[in-house]
Design a protein around this motif. Sequence first.
Motif, PDB file in Angstrom:
ATOM      1  N   THR A   1       0.841  -1.191   0.000  1.00 31.29           N
ATOM      2  CA  THR A   1       0.000   0.000   0.000  1.00 31.29           C
ATOM      3  C   THR A   1       0.881   1.247   0.000  1.00 31.29           C
ATOM      4  O   THR A   1       1.777   1.384   0.825  1.00 31.29           O
ATOM      5  CB  THR A   1      -0.901   0.028   1.251  1.00 31.29           C
ATOM      6  N   ASP A   2       0.613   2.151  -0.925  1.00 27.59           N
ATOM      7  CA  ASP A   2       1.369   3.397  -1.021  1.00 27.59           C
ATOM      8  C   ASP A   2       0.424   4.556  -0.703  1.00 27.59           C
ATOM      9  O   ASP A   2      -0.256   5.090  -1.586  1.00 27.59           O
ATOM     10  CB  ASP A   2       1.970   3.549  -2.414  1.00 27.59           C
ATOM     11  N   SER A   3       0.374   4.938   0.566  1.00 27.89           N
ATOM     12  CA  SER A   3      -0.544   5.980   1.019  1.00 27.89           C
ATOM     13  C   SER A   3      -0.220   7.342   0.426  1.00 27.89           C
ATOM     14  O   SER A   3      -1.122   8.140   0.167  1.00 27.89           O
ATOM     15  CB  SER A   3      -0.534   6.064   2.549  1.00 27.89           C
ATOM     16  N   THR A   4       1.055   7.620   0.211  1.00 30.43           N
ATOM     17  CA  THR A   4       1.434   8.899  -0.386  1.00 30.43           C
ATOM     18  C   THR A   4       0.895   8.992  -1.807  1.00 30.43           C
ATOM     19  O   THR A   4       0.307  10.001  -2.191  1.00 30.43           O
ATOM     20  CB  THR A   4       2.964   9.080  -0.374  1.00 30.43           C
ATOM     21  N   ALA A   5       1.069   7.940  -2.582  1.00 34.65           N
ATOM     22  CA  ALA A   5       0.556   7.928  -3.960  1.00 34.65           C
ATOM     23  C   ALA A   5      -0.962   8.023  -3.973  1.00 34.65           C
ATOM     24  O   ALA A   5      -1.545   8.716  -4.817  1.00 34.65           O
ATOM     25  CB  ALA A   5       1.022   6.666  -4.690  1.00 34.65           C
ATOM     26  N   ALA A   6      -1.610   7.362  -3.016  1.00 26.06           N
ATOM     27  CA  ALA A   6      -3.077   7.403  -2.945  1.00 26.06           C
ATOM     28  C   ALA A   6      -3.562   8.824  -2.643  1.00 26.06           C
ATOM     29  O   ALA A   6      -4.529   9.300  -3.252  1.00 26.06           O
ATOM     30  CB  ALA A   6      -3.582   6.427  -1.886  1.00 26.06           C
ATOM     31  N   LEU A   7      -2.891   9.516  -1.721  1.00 23.87           N
ATOM     32  CA  LEU A   7      -3.277  10.891  -1.397  1.00 23.87           C
ATOM     33  C   LEU A   7      -3.056  11.797  -2.607  1.00 23.87           C
ATOM     34  O   LEU A   7      -3.907  12.635  -2.923  1.00 23.87           O
ATOM     35  CB  LEU A   7      -2.494  11.398  -0.190  1.00 23.87           C
ATOM     36  N   ARG A   8      -1.941  11.621  -3.294  1.00 27.63           N
ATOM     37  CA  ARG A   8      -1.690  12.433  -4.503  1.00 27.63           C
ATOM     38  C   ARG A   8      -2.769  12.209  -5.558  1.00 27.63           C
ATOM     39  O   ARG A   8      -3.236  13.170  -6.178  1.00 27.63           O
ATOM     40  CB  ARG A   8      -0.328  12.108  -5.078  1.00 27.63           C
TER      41      ARG A   8
ATOM     42  N   ASP B   1      -7.662  14.120  -8.299  1.00 33.79           N
ATOM     43  CA  ASP B   1      -9.063  13.922  -8.679  1.00 33.79           C
ATOM     44  C   ASP B   1      -9.945  15.084  -8.226  1.00 33.79           C
ATOM     45  O   ASP B   1     -11.012  15.308  -8.789  1.00 33.79           O
ATOM     46  CB  ASP B   1      -9.622  12.627  -8.086  1.00 33.79           C
ATOM     47  N   LEU B   2      -9.500  15.822  -7.209  1.00 34.01           N
ATOM     48  CA  LEU B   2     -10.273  16.942  -6.672  1.00 34.01           C
ATOM     49  C   LEU B   2      -9.768  18.291  -7.175  1.00 34.01           C
ATOM     50  O   LEU B   2     -10.143  19.334  -6.654  1.00 34.01           O
ATOM     51  CB  LEU B   2     -10.225  16.919  -5.138  1.00 34.01           C
ATOM     52  N   VAL B   3      -8.934  18.277  -8.197  1.00 32.82           N
ATOM     53  CA  VAL B   3      -8.328  19.505  -8.703  1.00 32.82           C
ATOM     54  C   VAL B   3      -9.385  20.502  -9.193  1.00 32.82           C
ATOM     55  O   VAL B   3      -9.171  21.707  -9.153  1.00 32.82           O
ATOM     56  CB  VAL B   3      -7.290  19.188  -9.809  1.00 32.82           C
ATOM     57  N   HIS B   4     -10.531  20.020  -9.600  1.00 34.26           N
ATOM     58  CA  HIS B   4     -11.595  20.894 -10.117  1.00 34.26           C
ATOM     59  C   HIS B   4     -12.279  21.721  -9.027  1.00 34.26           C
ATOM     60  O   HIS B   4     -12.951  22.698  -9.331  1.00 34.26           O
ATOM     61  CB  HIS B   4     -12.645  20.061 -10.851  1.00 34.26           C
TER      62      HIS B   4
END
Length: 92
Positions: A22-29, A34-37
């Motif tokens: 599990t890569d939590s940093t990649a998941a947060l990025r 996805d919320l950039v809008h």
Amino acid sequence: MKIRHLSDTHLDRAGGPDADGTDSTAALRRMLADLVHLRDLDALVVTGDVADDGSREGYARARQLVGGYAQERGASVFYLWSCAGLRPSGRR
């Protein structure tokens, strides 16, 4: 007022995949991308296990990633960590 709530980012010292892959940093990025809008945002509230291992590096990465996202939107960030009493290193 528009508030975005993020919970349990579980970032760690390594900043990469853990023993389970599990890569939590990649998941947060990915989630922030996805919320950039979302532009009209007043605050971000981050709760739960912000840094899975309680490391300075994990908390610093959360501040960097979430803080950068918030700054681009002029939003304030509030952290409310929990679970197992984990706190940013050096704070009581």
